[in-house]
Design an enzyme around this catalytic site. Structure first.
Site, PDB file in Angstrom:
ATOM      1  CG  ASP A 188      -3.616  -6.891   2.768  1.00  0.00           C
ATOM      2  OD1 ASP A 188      -4.136  -5.943   2.173  1.00  0.00           O
ATOM      3  OD2 ASP A 188      -3.196  -6.828   3.929  1.00  0.00           O
ATOM      4  CG  ASP A 248      -5.882  -3.286   0.646  1.00  0.00           C
ATOM      5  OD1 ASP A 248      -6.739  -3.546   1.519  1.00  0.00           O
ATOM      6  OD2 ASP A 248      -4.671  -3.167   0.884  1.00  0.00           O
ATOM      7  CD  GLU A 249      -7.805  -7.754   4.391  1.00  0.00           C
ATOM      8  OE1 GLU A 249      -7.875  -6.531   4.685  1.00  0.00           O
ATOM      9  OE2 GLU A 249      -7.880  -8.645   5.228  1.00  0.00           O
TER      10      GLU A 249
HETATM   11  P1  TTP Z   1      -4.575  -1.955   5.027  1.00  0.00           P
HETATM   12  O1  TTP Z   1      -4.585  -3.164   4.153  1.00  0.00           O
HETATM   13  O2  TTP Z   1      -4.878  -2.138   6.471  1.00  0.00           O
HETATM   14  O3  TTP Z   1      -3.171  -1.234   4.955  1.00  0.00           O
HETATM   15  P2  TTP Z   1      -2.213  -0.958   3.734  1.00  0.00           P
HETATM   16  O4  TTP Z   1      -2.646  -1.635   2.490  1.00  0.00           O
HETATM   17  O5  TTP Z   1      -2.037   0.510   3.606  1.00  0.00           O
HETATM   18  O6  TTP Z   1      -0.844  -1.571   4.235  1.00  0.00           O
HETATM   19  P3  TTP Z   1      -0.415  -3.102   4.442  1.00  0.00           P
HETATM   20  O7  TTP Z   1      -1.570  -3.946   4.054  1.00  0.00           O
HETATM   21  O8  TTP Z   1       0.772  -3.273   3.553  1.00  0.00           O
HETATM   22  O9  TTP Z   1      -0.081  -3.196   5.872  1.00  0.00           O
HETATM   23  O10 TTP Z   1      -5.604  -0.902   4.453  1.00  0.00           O
HETATM   24  C1  TTP Z   1      -5.837  -0.726   3.083  1.00  0.00           C
HETATM   25  C2  TTP Z   1      -6.118   0.708   2.770  1.00  0.00           C
HETATM   26  O11 TTP Z   1      -7.243   1.150   3.535  1.00  0.00           O
HETATM   27  C3  TTP Z   1      -4.985   1.620   3.172  1.00  0.00           C
HETATM   28  O12 TTP Z   1      -4.028   1.760   2.120  1.00  0.00           O
HETATM   29  C4  TTP Z   1      -5.678   2.895   3.516  1.00  0.00           C
HETATM   30  C5  TTP Z   1      -7.064   2.489   3.992  1.00  0.00           C
HETATM   31  N1  TTP Z   1      -7.140   2.585   5.470  1.00  0.00           N
HETATM   32  C6  TTP Z   1      -7.667   3.745   6.042  1.00  0.00           C
HETATM   33  O13 TTP Z   1      -8.117   4.657   5.329  1.00  0.00           O
HETATM   34  N2  TTP Z   1      -7.710   3.840   7.393  1.00  0.00           N
HETATM   35  C7  TTP Z   1      -7.230   2.866   8.239  1.00  0.00           C
HETATM   36  O14 TTP Z   1      -7.264   2.998   9.472  1.00  0.00           O
HETATM   37  C8  TTP Z   1      -6.702   1.663   7.632  1.00  0.00           C
HETATM   38  C9  TTP Z   1      -6.163   0.559   8.509  1.00  0.00           C
HETATM   39  C10 TTP Z   1      -6.663   1.586   6.255  1.00  0.00           C
HETATM   40 CA    CA Z   2      -3.222  -3.835   2.489  1.00  0.00          CA
END
Ligand code: TTP
Ligand code: CA
Length: 390
Positions: free
Chosen positions: A10, A106-107
């Site tokens: 992730d 991203d996961e």
């Molecule tokens: P996440 O993996 O949930 O968050 P992140 O990568 O920004 O942070 P981390 O994993 O370090 O906690 O989401 C991945 C991307 O998806 C995030 O960069 C932006 C997008 N996203 C949205 O557009 N809306 C949302 O509500 C969420 C949770 C994520």
């Molecule tokens: Ca992430």
């Protein structure tokens, strides 16, 4: 190490990190992404870890984020840039195994079964992937390694950002018991509230609740909770692919009634399917046949196996078994065979085939590409060709 076969990758603060990489002046600054271009006007998509210190998080109204951090840098976002980086990351992941399950931009989960003889143990592979992502994208990934999906995701989350965590089987209880119940996948606000009302705040406490009681409270999800609290999760890594299947079929001028001829055609078709799979670097685990009788009644039969393949032998043998369940005495006017549940196989999986066979297939492909489809044939294909020509 068998018990660490599942990996969760992730990216950290994904959109914000891409912005910080593209504009170095944003490094170490509170960056908040959210705006029109992402289609979520008015709410935060994500925030850099520097911005999170102010209590800013995804889905928070931008207006509120501005109040919490007036000097924050607010960016409306550039989805195609994020997609570009995502593609590069997934390209890296599929270089290690075809068993990549994309969860979001991203996961992903990876099943490392079968990778160890190529790259070393799971920990080594995890480190290799983490540093390859850093090297090629200049972005940080958090990685979790564990015996199953639930624990692997937990592991990547626990050490964020720039995390790398391994959960060994022997240490499951020690690690998860103190965690709050909302760390369990699927436990949202409502479930959490219900549990807290009963005095169940931690996973350790949840473990003390009898299965029957959890089932009465939450139905089938209660049974899942009972298992997850013990670190048990049976879900497989399921790779998804846009190309759904690869198949070939042929319609006969005169319907076939000879079993030998039908099988000879099946072998030719299997070879064509195998070649196309290998050309496109696919392996698959479901085989299907299509058969149309003279009365135009058409049947498809399929069989899903527990392993991935793309070689003629497997395709033909499994297809033959399916075909033999049908009535081969009735005249057949169309026959087809294909492979579905495909995964991209960028790095050839040496354990799926023996190496010699791989080389043989490669050589056959080269010859056929150069001299044409009929330049090299199996003995059985020749029998069919002879019958067809005569
Ligand atoms: P996440 O993996 O949930 O968050 P992140 O990568 O920004 O942070 P981390 O994993 O370090 O906690 O989401 C991945 C991307 O998806 C995030 O960069 C932006 C997008 N996203 C949205 O557009 N809306 C949302 O509500 C969420 C949770 C994520
Ligand atoms: Ca992430």
């Amino acid at each position: 190490m068998k018990e660490l076969n599942i990996m969760h990758v992730d990216m950290d603060a994904f959109y914000a990190s891409v912005e910080q990489k593209d504009k170095p002046e944003l490094k170490n600054k509170p960056v908040i992404i959210g705006g029109n271009e992402l289609g979520n006007r008015g709410v935060v998509a994500t925030a850099s870890y520097e911005a999170r210190k102010y209590g800013i998080h995804s889905a928070m109204p931008v207006a509120k984020a501005k109040k919490l951090c007036p000097h924050g840098i607010f960016i409306s976002g550039n989805m195609s840039r994020y997609q570009e980086e995502s593609d590069r990351i997934f390209e890296i992941l599929s270089g290690y195994t075809p068993l990549v399950e994309k969860i979001s931009i991203d996961e992903a989960f990876l099943d490392l079964t079968g990778c160890h003889h190529l790259y070393g143990n799971s920990k080594k592979i995890g480190k290799m992937i983490k540093s390859e992502i850093k090297e090629k994208t200049d972005l940080n990934a958090s990685i979790g390694l564990a015996p199953n999906k639930f624990l692997a995701k937990l592991a990547s989350d626990l050490k964020k950002p720039d995390g790398f965590m391994v959960i060994y089987k022997e240490r499951i209880a020690e690690i998860i018991d103190p965690l709050s119940v909302n760390k369990i996948w699927g436990v949202g606000k409502k479930t959490e509230e219900k549990l807290i009302k009963k005095g169940i705040k931690t996973i350790g406490k949840l473990k003390q609740v009898p299965r029957k009681e959890l089932k009465a409270m939450f139905g089938s999800f209660g049974v899942k909770l009972y298992k997850l609290a013990r670190g048990i999760d049976d879900r497989n890594v399921v790779p998804k692919n846009e190309t759904k299947s690869i198949s070939h079929e042929t319609t006969f001028k005169e319907s076939l009634t000879s079993r030998d001829k039908i099988l000879a055609v099946l072998l030719i078709l299997s070879e064509k399917v195998s070649r196309r799979l290998r050309k496109n670097n696919f392996t698959g685990c479901t085989i299907f046949i299509k058969i149309r009788y003279d009365d135009f009644k058409t049947y498809t039969r399929r069989n899903t196996l527990s392993y991935y393949f793309n070689d003629t032998e497997n395709i033909y043998n499994i297809g033959k078994k399916l075909l033999e369940k049908e009535d081969l005495k009735k005249p057949i006017r169309l026959l087809g065979i294909g492979v579905s549940k495909l995964v991209q196989n960028k790095n050839k999986q040496m354990d799926l085939f023996n190496e010699d066979k791989e080389k043989l297939y490669e050589t056959i492909d080269i010859i056929k590409n150069k001299y044409g489809e009929n330049s090299i044939l199996r003995a059985r294909d020749l029998i069919y060709k002879k019958n067809k020509d005569s």
